[in-house]
Each structure stands twice: as structure tokens, then as C-alpha cells.
Design a protein around this motif. Structure first.
Motif, PDB file in Angstrom:
ATOM      1  N   ILE A 257       0.858  -1.184   0.000  1.00 35.62           N
ATOM      2  CA  ILE A 257       0.000   0.000   0.000  1.00 35.62           C
ATOM      3  C   ILE A 257       0.893   1.232   0.000  1.00 35.62           C
ATOM      4  CG2 ILE A 257      -1.724   1.308   1.297  1.00 35.62           C
ATOM      5  CD1 ILE A 257      -2.720  -1.344   2.455  1.00 35.62           C
ATOM      6  N   ARG A 258       0.648   2.113  -0.950  1.00 32.15           N
ATOM      7  CA  ARG A 258       1.512   3.283  -1.081  1.00 32.15           C
ATOM      8  C   ARG A 258       1.136   4.393  -0.112  1.00 32.15           C
ATOM      9  NH1 ARG A 258       4.924   4.627  -5.279  1.00 32.15           N
ATOM     10  NH2 ARG A 258       5.457   6.826  -5.524  1.00 32.15           N
ATOM     11  N   PHE A 259      -0.164   4.481   0.250  1.00 32.80           N
ATOM     12  CA  PHE A 259      -0.621   5.665   0.987  1.00 32.80           C
ATOM     13  C   PHE A 259      -1.957   5.360   1.635  1.00 32.80           C
ATOM     14  CE2 PHE A 259      -2.360  10.075   1.180  1.00 32.80           C
ATOM     15  CZ  PHE A 259      -1.297  10.686   1.830  1.00 32.80           C
ATOM     16  N   GLN A 260      -2.235   6.047   2.762  1.00 33.74           N
ATOM     17  CA  GLN A 260      -3.536   5.976   3.434  1.00 33.74           C
ATOM     18  C   GLN A 260      -4.181   7.358   3.404  1.00 33.74           C
ATOM     19  OE1 GLN A 260      -3.465   3.704   7.372  1.00 33.74           O
ATOM     20  NE2 GLN A 260      -1.311   4.308   7.184  1.00 33.74           N
ATOM     21  N   LEU A 261      -5.397   7.447   2.878  1.00 28.03           N
ATOM     22  CA  LEU A 261      -6.141   8.701   2.819  1.00 28.03           C
ATOM     23  C   LEU A 261      -7.324   8.559   3.776  1.00 28.03           C
ATOM     24  CD1 LEU A 261      -6.182  11.424   1.156  1.00 28.03           C
ATOM     25  CD2 LEU A 261      -7.879  10.320  -0.305  1.00 28.03           C
ATOM     26  N   LEU A 262      -7.174   9.106   4.983  1.00 27.43           N
ATOM     27  CA  LEU A 262      -8.134   8.860   6.061  1.00 27.43           C
ATOM     28  C   LEU A 262      -8.883  10.146   6.392  1.00 27.43           C
ATOM     29  CD1 LEU A 262      -5.756   6.763   8.373  1.00 27.43           C
ATOM     30  CD2 LEU A 262      -7.168   5.983   6.442  1.00 27.43           C
ATOM     31  N   ASN A 263     -10.135  10.213   5.954  1.00 26.34           N
ATOM     32  CA  ASN A 263     -10.942  11.415   6.147  1.00 26.34           C
ATOM     33  C   ASN A 263     -11.937  11.200   7.287  1.00 26.34           C
ATOM     34  OD1 ASN A 263     -11.716  14.106   5.312  1.00 26.34           O
ATOM     35  ND2 ASN A 263     -13.601  13.207   4.526  1.00 26.34           N
ATOM     36  N   GLN A 264     -11.694  11.849   8.422  1.00 27.59           N
ATOM     37  CA  GLN A 264     -12.561  11.752   9.600  1.00 27.59           C
ATOM     38  C   GLN A 264     -12.838  10.296   9.974  1.00 27.59           C
ATOM     39  OE1 GLN A 264     -16.014  14.232   8.668  1.00 27.59           O
ATOM     40  NE2 GLN A 264     -14.680  15.668   7.599  1.00 27.59           N
ATOM     41  N   PRO A 265     -11.802   9.471  10.039  1.00 36.14           N
ATOM     42  CA  PRO A 265     -12.012   8.028  10.210  1.00 36.14           C
ATOM     43  C   PRO A 265     -12.570   7.660  11.578  1.00 36.14           C
ATOM     44  CG  PRO A 265      -9.683   8.563  10.430  1.00 36.14           C
ATOM     45  CD  PRO A 265     -10.360   9.815   9.956  1.00 36.14           C
ATOM     46  N   GLY A 266     -13.343   6.574  11.598  1.00 39.64           N
ATOM     47  CA  GLY A 266     -13.798   5.969  12.841  1.00 39.64           C
ATOM     48  C   GLY A 266     -12.775   4.947  13.288  1.00 39.64           C
ATOM     49  N   LEU A 267     -12.065   5.233  14.376  1.00 40.41           N
ATOM     50  CA  LEU A 267     -10.896   4.440  14.750  1.00 40.41           C
ATOM     51  C   LEU A 267     -10.976   3.790  16.115  1.00 40.41           C
ATOM     52  CD1 LEU A 267      -8.223   7.058  13.583  1.00 40.41           C
ATOM     53  CD2 LEU A 267      -8.838   4.957  12.373  1.00 40.41           C
ATOM     54  N   ASP A 268     -11.847   4.297  16.996  1.00 35.74           N
ATOM     55  CA  ASP A 268     -11.785   3.878  18.396  1.00 35.74           C
ATOM     56  C   ASP A 268     -13.184   3.650  18.963  1.00 35.74           C
ATOM     57  OD1 ASP A 268     -11.098   3.370  21.016  1.00 35.74           O
ATOM     58  OD2 ASP A 268      -9.684   5.035  21.162  1.00 35.74           O
ATOM     59  N   ASP A 269     -13.501   2.407  19.262  1.00 35.90           N
ATOM     60  CA  ASP A 269     -14.811   2.055  19.805  1.00 35.90           C
ATOM     61  C   ASP A 269     -14.982   2.477  21.258  1.00 35.90           C
ATOM     62  OD1 ASP A 269     -12.789  -0.089  20.263  1.00 35.90           O
ATOM     63  OD2 ASP A 269     -14.400  -0.937  21.494  1.00 35.90           O
ATOM     64  N   ARG A 270     -13.899   2.816  21.954  1.00 34.99           N
ATOM     65  CA  ARG A 270     -13.971   3.068  23.397  1.00 34.99           C
ATOM     66  C   ARG A 270     -14.595   4.409  23.745  1.00 34.99           C
ATOM     67  NH1 ARG A 270      -7.724   1.361  23.862  1.00 34.99           N
ATOM     68  NH2 ARG A 270      -7.807   2.664  21.971  1.00 34.99           N
ATOM     69  N   GLN A 271     -14.570   5.368  22.826  1.00 32.16           N
ATOM     70  CA  GLN A 271     -15.200   6.682  23.016  1.00 32.16           C
ATOM     71  C   GLN A 271     -14.722   7.376  24.297  1.00 32.16           C
ATOM     72  OE1 GLN A 271     -19.476   5.119  22.039  1.00 32.16           O
ATOM     73  NE2 GLN A 271     -19.428   7.298  21.540  1.00 32.16           N
ATOM     74  N   GLU A 272     -13.425   7.350  24.531  1.00 28.76           N
ATOM     75  CA  GLU A 272     -12.873   7.924  25.751  1.00 28.76           C
ATOM     76  C   GLU A 272     -12.246   9.292  25.550  1.00 28.76           C
ATOM     77  OE1 GLU A 272     -10.185   4.906  27.024  1.00 28.76           O
ATOM     78  OE2 GLU A 272     -11.768   3.593  27.810  1.00 28.76           O
ATOM     79  N   SER A 273     -12.112   9.748  24.306  1.00 30.49           N
ATOM     80  CA  SER A 273     -11.479  11.052  24.077  1.00 30.49           C
ATOM     81  C   SER A 273     -12.417  12.181  24.506  1.00 30.49           C
ATOM     82  CB  SER A 273     -11.131  11.220  22.595  1.00 30.49           C
ATOM     83  OG  SER A 273     -12.309  11.445  21.825  1.00 30.49           O
ATOM     84  N   TRP A 274     -11.864  13.371  24.617  1.00 27.05           N
ATOM     85  CA  TRP A 274     -12.667  14.538  25.021  1.00 27.05           C
ATOM     86  C   TRP A 274     -13.786  14.782  24.016  1.00 27.05           C
ATOM     87  CZ3 TRP A 274     -14.514  19.068  23.205  1.00 27.05           C
ATOM     88  CH2 TRP A 274     -15.023  19.973  24.145  1.00 27.05           C
ATOM     89  N   SER A 275     -13.477  14.767  22.728  1.00 26.99           N
ATOM     90  CA  SER A 275     -14.516  15.054  21.726  1.00 26.99           C
ATOM     91  C   SER A 275     -15.580  13.961  21.714  1.00 26.99           C
ATOM     92  CB  SER A 275     -13.896  15.227  20.334  1.00 26.99           C
ATOM     93  OG  SER A 275     -13.225  14.051  19.917  1.00 26.99           O
ATOM     94  N   ALA A 276     -15.184  12.697  21.894  1.00 25.52           N
ATOM     95  CA  ALA A 276     -16.166  11.613  21.900  1.00 25.52           C
ATOM     96  C   ALA A 276     -17.102  11.721  23.101  1.00 25.52           C
ATOM     97  CB  ALA A 276     -15.453  10.266  21.918  1.00 25.52           C
ATOM     98  N   ARG A 277     -16.582  12.168  24.229  1.00 28.63           N
ATOM     99  CA  ARG A 277     -17.400  12.261  25.430  1.00 28.63           C
ATOM    100  C   ARG A 277     -18.295  13.497  25.449  1.00 28.63           C
ATOM    101  NH1 ARG A 277     -14.523  13.545  29.326  1.00 28.63           N
ATOM    102  NH2 ARG A 277     -12.420  13.526  28.439  1.00 28.63           N
ATOM    103  N   ASN A 278     -17.845  14.575  24.814  1.00 25.24           N
ATOM    104  CA  ASN A 278     -18.539  15.854  24.972  1.00 25.24           C
ATOM    105  C   ASN A 278     -19.406  16.272  23.791  1.00 25.24           C
ATOM    106  OD1 ASN A 278     -17.595  17.374  27.611  1.00 25.24           O
ATOM    107  ND2 ASN A 278     -15.817  16.247  26.829  1.00 25.24           N
ATOM    108  N   PHE A 279     -19.198  15.714  22.614  1.00 30.64           N
ATOM    109  CA  PHE A 279     -19.996  16.135  21.468  1.00 30.64           C
ATOM    110  C   PHE A 279     -21.275  15.295  21.402  1.00 30.64           C
ATOM    111  CE2 PHE A 279     -16.097  17.976  19.112  1.00 30.64           C
ATOM    112  CZ  PHE A 279     -16.271  19.186  19.775  1.00 30.64           C
TER     113      PHE A 279
END
Length: 298
Positions: free
Chosen positions: A168-190
Motif C-alpha cells: 500500500i503506497r498511501f492511506q487517505l483517512l478522512n474523519q475516520p472511525g478508529l476507536d470504539d472506546r469513546q474515551e477522548s474529550w470530543s467523543a465524550r462531549n460532542f
């Protein structure tokens, strides 16, 4: 929020995934309202990647292409088809001057993980095998996607590394869903953000995992080793639950020695680039195409 985007917020359907059939209908209607892309400068063909089951793909071949990208649509692993992704896949092919292989992977909850990942990986292997037929170098094949599709792209990049799969030459990741745990500030507050909020993200992961423990291929943020992955472009939206996990993943890639371009788009929300009349949306789409063009040409 960007005022050009804010004006459209009342027009979006409720941000939940409680009724997949209705949600798919609403998603298709939204996609159908997007201005049709100009495909006069490319060939568009439907194929089926052999397998059990076969995987439908739609191949967009510009008259001159630098390389190819296996493109994975968004929709929370629950929504999306070749037809709903057509406006974006065609625009990406034109903007990037690249063959775009748009993948119709199996959807949850009927087909939970790893169905979508397996379909996406099969499409990657098929694209690498047939790249010469599409007029591109097999060494110039990228993976990419939006939202859930971005998470799938990151997942198959990890799998290809671990299984010595297609290069794979490159990854183009636009607003990817990466973490099921939802522990980040944005995941908890939005909790009230348009189109995607904390509750909708929880529904997405619930449908996709169906009670399973997430693996790094399902939720790439869980991977402990990100070394040896392809260079990446990661884009996040300011008012998106995925924002902080996107930024954190980009930082972890950098710390693992992977070259990364990170763009956090101010004033935007998840998927707001679909509002094509907004200046910031036009810049987002142009940048995705430009980044991919440079990655495949370099």
C-alpha cells in the motif's frame, strides 16, 4: 461553526442509527440530492471481486491516471452503496487523476465485523492484482475512505502489514472511525453535534461489533504498534466526536516513524463536506484529491 455550513444543519435527518432500514433510506435521499458529478473524462465500470460472497466494486478510470485507490464509503458500517458513494468517488477520481475502486462492502447489523473488513481487504488484493489492466503501476495503490470507511482503510493497512499482503503506497483517512472506546474529550462531549454525535457513534460501533471485543483491525486506535505502515493523510472536523481520536492516531503514526499530513478543519462537522456550496467543503474535496495525486505521483 462555519456560517455556510450552519445554515444547512436543520435540513439533516436525526443523528441516530436506531432503525437501519429508515436510516439507509434517508442516507440514499441525501446522496441523491448532491449535484451529479461530471464523468465525461473517465470510464466507469462495475465489477464483482470473486469470492464467497463476491464483492461489488465500481471502477472509475480517468483518461490519464497516476495510480489507484481502494475507496471505502462512510455510513457507520450500516449505510452506503456504490450508488450513494458515486458523487464522491467520481469527484475523487477527477480531482486526483487516479483510478478509484469504490467498494460495496457488506453492512452491519446483518453482517457484523469482520465482514466489511474482509470485503475491503479482498477488494485491495483484487485491485493490486488487476492494476496493470487499469493502466496503473501495482506499486501505486493507495487505500482511503471517509468515516467508517476511513476506519476500514486504516484496518486493512494494518492487516496488509501484518500478513505481508498487497503493498500500500498511501492511506487517505478522512474523519475516520478508529476507536470504539469513546474515551477522548470530543467523543465524550460532542452529544449534540449535527449528523454525528456521541449516541450515533455508540450505535455505529454497536451494530458493527455486535457484542464482540474490538480487535485492532476493527478499531485501529487499539493497535499498539503503528510502525511500518504507509504514509498517511488524516483529516478531522472540529465538531466531530472522532476529532480527537483522529488527531491522536496521526500523532501516534508520526511517533512510530510514519510520515503524516494532518489537517484539522475549523468550523466543520462530520460529513459537512457534502454541502458543496460551502467554500470550506470545496477546499476539503480539492485537498483530498490533491493529496492523493501527489502521493501516487511521488
Amino acid at each position: 461553526m462555519d456560517p455556510e455550513l450552519e445554515a444547512f444543519v436543520p435540513l439533516f435527518p436525526p443523528a441516530n442509527l436506531n432503525d437501519p432500514a429508515t436510516d439507509r433510506k434517508n442516507f440514499a435521499e441525501l446522496a441523491g440530492s448532491v449535484p451529479k458529478p461530471d464523468t465525461s473524462g473517465m470510464t466507469v465500470e462495475d465489477h464483482v471481486v470473486p469470492g464467497d460472497p463476491g464483492v461489488p466494486v465500481r471502477v472509475y478510470r480517468p483518461d490519464e491516471a497516476q495510480g489507484a485507490v481502494v475507496w471505502l464509503h462512510g455510513g457507520g458500517w450500516v449505510m452506503g452503496t456504490l450508488d450513494t458513494e458515486h458523487p464522491w468517488a467520481a469527484r475523487l477520481a477527477e480531482a486526483a487523476g487516479a483510478v478509484v475502486v469504490s467498494v460495496e462492502y457488506r453492512l452491519a447489523p446483518e453482517n457484523p465485523y469482520p465482514a466489511a473488513l474482509d470485503d475491503s481487504y479482498a477488494a485491495l488484493a483484487w485491485t493490486a492484482e488487476h492494476a496493470a489492466e487499469f493502466g496503473v503501476d501495482p506499486a501505486r495503490v493507495a487505500v482511503g475512505g471517509h468515516s467508517a470507511g476511513g476506519g476500514l482503510a486504516a484496518g486493512i493497512a494494518l492487516r496488509a502489514r501484518d500478513e505481508q499482503g498487497p503493498a500500500i503506497r498511501f492511506q487517505l483517512l478522512n474523519q475516520p472511525g478508529l476507536d470504539d472506546r469513546q474515551e477522548s474529550w470530543s467523543a465524550r462531549n460532542f452529544t449534540e453535534t449535527p449528523w454525528v454525535n456521541r449516541a450515533k457513534v455508540a450505535s455505529m460501533w454497536g451494530h458493527y461489533l455486535s457484542g464482540q471485543q474490538a480487535t485492532p483491525y476493527a478499531a485501529p486506535a487499539r493497535a499498539t504498534d503503528l510502525s511500518g505502515l504507509p504514509p498517511a493523510y488524516v483529516a478531522s472536523a472540529e465538531f466531530c466526536p472522532n476529532r480527537d481520536e483522529n488527531i491522536e492516531y496521526a500523532l501516534r503514526l508520526l511517533q512510530a516513524g510514519v510520515s503524516v499530513e494532518l489537517h484539522q478543519w475549523p468550523g466543520t462537522f462530520h460529513g459537512s463536506q457534502a454541502i458543496l456550496t460551502a467554500d470550506v467543503s470545496q477546499r476539503q474535496i480539492a485537498e483530498l484529491g490533491g493529496v492523493l495525486r501527489r502521493a501516487l505521483a511521488g
